[in-house]
Design a protein around this motif. Structure first.
Motif, PDB file in Angstrom:
ATOM      1  N   TYR A 108      -5.095   5.081   6.786  1.00 29.39           N
ATOM      2  CA  TYR A 108      -6.054   5.568   5.908  1.00 29.39           C
ATOM      3  C   TYR A 108      -7.378   5.633   6.488  1.00 29.39           C
ATOM      4  O   TYR A 108      -7.999   4.856   7.142  1.00 29.39           O
ATOM      5  N   VAL A 128      -2.323  -0.526   1.957  1.00 28.16           N
ATOM      6  CA  VAL A 128      -3.869  -0.590   2.311  1.00 28.16           C
ATOM      7  C   VAL A 128      -4.446  -1.999   1.620  1.00 28.16           C
ATOM      8  O   VAL A 128      -3.944  -2.533   0.640  1.00 28.16           O
ATOM      9  N   VAL A 133     -10.103   0.205   2.638  1.00 32.13           N
ATOM     10  CA  VAL A 133     -11.101   1.287   1.887  1.00 32.13           C
ATOM     11  C   VAL A 133     -12.326   1.297   1.898  1.00 32.13           C
ATOM     12  O   VAL A 133     -13.239   2.206   1.788  1.00 32.13           O
ATOM     13  N   ALA A 148      -9.635  -0.915  -4.711  1.00 28.07           N
ATOM     14  CA  ALA A 148      -9.429  -0.033  -3.613  1.00 28.07           C
ATOM     15  C   ALA A 148      -8.535   0.916  -3.981  1.00 28.07           C
ATOM     16  O   ALA A 148      -8.966   2.176  -3.800  1.00 28.07           O
ATOM     17  N   VAL A 152      -9.171   5.238  -4.059  1.00 30.70           N
ATOM     18  CA  VAL A 152      -8.320   6.039  -3.451  1.00 30.70           C
ATOM     19  C   VAL A 152      -7.947   7.265  -4.234  1.00 30.70           C
ATOM     20  O   VAL A 152      -7.947   8.431  -3.985  1.00 30.70           O
TER      21      VAL A 152
END
Length: 369
Positions: A108, A128, A133, A148, A152
């Motif tokens: 990511y 993740v 993040v 998080a 996203v």
């Protein structure tokens, strides 16, 4: 369009020291067969491809062979990394591999670009953690998994006029209700890694991995497909299956096709003489004996049940309240320690014949040294 939804393959896994590689090889063959018979348009694999971040060569070769067969069939595959995988290793040469229709998620990096397939956009979100993040959103407080994933998803440019599919590997809850988990999964610590299903409202289908029992969260289209094999005895009553997802104009239909494993997983209990009268069974077994004072039980049972993963005695106990004098323990011989242990296990003392057997074995060990 029709898709297969898979996850939690855990290739290379060992269960109670039994290698599952041959069982996994057979399951992957069945997936190829169903891909052909169902004429699927794609395959989703929602993480935990391998059981370890550094998988064995045998595990890598097995997955490579599977993916090559999928590519030969001209079926696109969409694969994300799970918490058991190394995202970096799994996505090595992913740009090159994608030319054959096999698409791996990459680490990511603050953004995700969807992969279009006719009127469908497919989004690949690797497993993740908040720290993965947080660095991309320095002005936003990200204290847990909910924060998080929420950030996203908010930063995805989703065209809701198209059908949107997300492939992810996270711990999703529904109004605080957690998914049913098994012993082979990492249990949630409090509510730290909980992600509410409503974060995914803009997705028509969410292909989840991480949980080994097939189940939906909040709505039927947010679904864990489950693992293809039973990886602990807490999964013994689960029905493992291939999830087939059919999509037409945003309408989602889901069906399951049962896997046929080489070895079933079973739990039985009883007296050894009764169990030895049963028909031969090559399932992976957890056997609980209700007898006391059984000598060489495992070797005897293996004549009928050659794949005993776990053997317990119902009468097993330890007296945690007993006071122990360290000096007295040190003064005892190995034979005396064994005698005490035997009595605690079986509630019976060694017979004279058993004492002779134990003494002979201990003497052989001493001489071998």
């Amino acid at each position: 369009m029709k898709f297969i939804h898979l996850g939690d393959l855990h290739i290379g896994k060992r269960v109670n020291e039994f290698s599952m590689i041959n069982d996994q090889r057979e399951i992957l063959k069945q997936i190829i067969k169903v891909s052909k018979s169902e004429k699927v348009n794609g395959i989703f694999i929602a993480g935990d491809i391998y059981d370890k971040t550094i998988p064995s060569i045998e595990a890598i070769e097995l997955f490579e062979d599977f993916i090559c067969k999928i590519a030969d069939l001209k079926i696109p595959a969409y694969i994300v990394s799970g918490n058991h995988d190394s995202s970096e290793r799994l996505s090595t040469f992913s740009k090159l591999i994608s030319l054959s229709g096999i698409h791996f998620s990459r680490n990511y990096d603050g953004k995700i670009i969807p992969l279009p397939l006719e009127n469908i956009d497919i989004w690949l979100l690797p497993f993740v953690r908040p720290a993965d993040v947080r660095r991309f959103f320095p002005d936003i407080e990200i204290g847990n998994y909910q924060d998080a994933i929420e950030n996203v998803v908010k930063n995805l440019d989703i065209d809701t006029s198209r059908t949107n599919i997300l492939i992810a590997h996270q711990f999703v809850t529904a109004n605080g209700k957690k998914p049913e988990i098994s012993d082979s999964e990492t249990s949630s610590l409090g509510t730290l890694d909980n992600i509410d299903y409503r974060i995914f409202d803009n997705f028509d289908y969410v292909a989840l991995g991480h949980i080994h029992k097939p189940q939906s969260m909040g709505r039927k289209e947010i679904r864990y497909c489950g693992s293809p094999l039973k990886y602990s005895f807490s999964e013994v009553n689960q029905n493992k299956s291939i999830t087939i997802v059919e999509i037409e104009d945003k309408k989602i239909d889901i069906k399951s096709i049962p896997f046929k494993p080489i070895h079933e997983m079973k739990e039985i209990r009883g007296k050894i003489n009764n169990l030895l009268k049963m028909e031969k069974d090559e399932s992976y077994m957890h056997i609980t004996l209700t007898d006391t004072n059984v000598i060489d039980a495992k070797n005897k049972l293996e004549t009928i049940f050659p794949n005993i993963m776990k053997l317990d005695f119902e009468e097993y106990y330890t007296n945690l309240g007993e006071k122990r004098d360290l000096k007295t323990l040190k003064e005892k011989t190995i034979f005396e320690h064994f005698s005490d242990f035997f009595e605690k296990q079986t509630k019976e003392k060694l017979t004279n014949e058993e004492k002779e057997i134990v003494s002979s074995i201990l003497l052989d060990i001493k001489e071998a040294k």
